[in-house]
Design an enzyme around this catalytic site. Sequence first.
Site, PDB file in Angstrom:
ATOM      1  N   GLU A  50     -27.339  -1.467 -12.794  1.00 29.37           N
ATOM      2  CA  GLU A  50     -27.198  -1.932 -14.180  1.00 29.37           C
ATOM      3  C   GLU A  50     -28.465  -2.664 -14.540  1.00 29.37           C
ATOM      4  O   GLU A  50     -28.776  -3.701 -13.950  1.00 29.37           O
ATOM      5  CB  GLU A  50     -26.017  -2.895 -14.310  1.00 29.37           C
ATOM      6  CG  GLU A  50     -24.669  -2.227 -14.326  1.00 29.37           C
ATOM      7  CD  GLU A  50     -23.548  -3.262 -14.502  1.00 29.37           C
ATOM      8  OE1 GLU A  50     -22.409  -2.911 -14.193  1.00 29.37           O
ATOM      9  OE2 GLU A  50     -23.824  -4.405 -14.921  1.00 29.37           O
ATOM     10  N   ASP A  61     -22.973 -14.624 -21.255  1.00 32.29           N
ATOM     11  CA  ASP A  61     -23.591 -14.856 -19.957  1.00 32.29           C
ATOM     12  C   ASP A  61     -23.720 -16.333 -19.633  1.00 32.29           C
ATOM     13  O   ASP A  61     -23.931 -17.163 -20.513  1.00 32.29           O
ATOM     14  CB  ASP A  61     -24.973 -14.203 -19.910  1.00 32.29           C
ATOM     15  CG  ASP A  61     -24.861 -12.707 -19.680  1.00 32.29           C
ATOM     16  OD1 ASP A  61     -24.285 -12.330 -18.644  1.00 32.29           O
ATOM     17  OD2 ASP A  61     -25.315 -11.929 -20.537  1.00 32.29           O
TER      18      ASP A  61
END
Lengths: 270, 411
Positions: A50, A61
């Site tokens: 990824e 995040d």
Amino acid sequence: MSSRIEQTFARARAEQRSVLGIFATAGDPDRQKSAAILQAIARGGADFIEIGMPFSDPMADGPSIQAASLRALRSGMNLQGTLDMAAAVRAEFPDLPIILMGYYNPIYIYGNEAFLAAAAAAGADGLIIVDLPVEEDDELAQPTRQAGLDFIRLVTPTTRGARLEKVLAEASGFVYYVAVAGITGTKSAATETIAEAVSAIRAVTDLPVVTGFGIRTPQQAAAAAAAGDGVVVGSALVDRIAESAEKGKQADQIATETEAFVASLAAALR
Amino acid sequence: MAEAGLNSYRTGPDEKGRFGIHGGRFVAETLMPLILQVEAAWQAAQADSSFAAEMAYYQKHFVGRPSPLYFAERLTQHFGGAKLYFKRDELNHTGSHKINNVLGQALLARRMGKTKIIAETGAGQHGVATATACALFDLECEVFMGAEDVRRQKPNVDRMRLLGAKVHPVTSGTATLKDAMNEALRYWVAHPETHFYIIGTVAGPHPYPEMVRTFQSIIGTEAREQILEAEGRLPDALIACIGGGSNAMGLFHPFLDDSSVEIYGVEAAGRGIDTGAHAASLTGGKPGVLHGNRTYLLQNEDGQITDAHSISAGLDYPGIGPEHAWLHDIGRVNYVSATDEEALASFRLCSRLEGIIPALEPSHALAFAEQLVSGMDPDQLVILNMCGRGDKDLEAVLPLFEERGLLDRQD
């Protein structure tokens, strides 16, 4: 012809093992070191990679990946640079699935059609776009599928009941189960909770299920993988990159350490 | 009030939360079920007359509404043009318009059985209003505020603490409102079951822009009745400052279908639009996706959000509510800007001439009002939304006036 993603999961199934996905942000801590890191991830035995597309405001995040995004942006990385780095991985590793992961705005500004064409040309296999829920499917998810790439769906602890069916109705590639309600790199989920969620997902889809968020060690990876078809590790590697960059280590040394860390995770899944 | 008909500007958003191309629900899957719950609860509340009655009670007895519509006679004389009225929302309990929206969302949270509240704040006005409502309704309150804003808006930080809220200073990014909103969203993602997020402006994922607009529209609804009572006719122009745009949307929305009313939204031009150090997202930005909605954003050619700058913490945001973005696209509202310096001059002028110390935010509106009003006829009418009081800004502003010899009377 089956996709690289399908072939990867089929191969792992045949070998009776789980799939390992590794996340790293393109351009973190700089372009040269990042290129070495991406190659090391593949060599270390990741089944798919990824590649994080850096964004200034990564709202899902935690501190580790926020900092990775900022390091990458400060080093001059942008979306075109990310696509170029993906193409370099593809040239070296023809069978490795490459998933581009990030937020919608840089893609929207690049232009959705132009981006999909460039992503396909770079050899990407799928997209994970955090801030495009199924309610905004016509923005990018449908065009992505038309371009022959998978738009990987995220299922979270708050995705329940009828919503699970709605989210997975047009899913392809695999299902990414976000194991904790929270941001990346913080909490970890209990193995039983993951098992319950994965079986709920399996009741709705035949796609492979990969678990991510809060998986930091080979032990955690093995435990989480037991419930599904694979795991993704992100922040734990990103933290190691940050530490190495801070200590001023060179690209080849960071690559060697990355390869060893990925190999330890891969071994735990065999 | 004008009927919202087929050719109305007042019917948005559509069922997907869109105003033209703007708005929408660009949030992580973890939050999406919660957003849908908020939308369902909001629809149920609107259909329930007891909700409206509850709102009316607190607006009257707790906030002190209706706020006066005041003829600013000395400023009108000074500018030499149209009659300038102030909608006095700075007189509300807690000192700004923010409480109008917070009460609505806090009551909604209570109806949903939520006991914990999250809020982001820039100038601290929304944080203070939220902390106040949480004290009133016995809700636990977490306020996210950029560390830079914690520094320049200290009195509001102290108020929040006194009211029982926990203030989380945010150090990521530029440590201002944008980053506070990122951090509030991250906190909500991690606490989806227990917490309700009270967004302070007409932005964020649907249904927030519509919901906040509805709660703030009491400003325009009252102003419309009040000007008709005072002057027997509608105003010729409306002016309000814009960060996210909630006070402006509250004043504008009830007048959108009155074609004789010119409407002006004033963005913060900071040190000047051409310096790049500003917060004027309509004038200097382009459409993009951030914080759950598509709207005009300050960003670079790679889609990375760039830093906003304004002397006013409440306007220091690189985006704007999606309905404003649409009103800009279709040209119903004129979006203009005023610089830090212009706002400072108006801040002092209003204090000296009207005995009203305005917040730095509406000082931007007042700076534009000076230009507009002076070119109009004396029989024309202008309403400016005085959306907040300036007590919170004294620490930031007084040293600037002191060093220029503008603080003490020279005699």
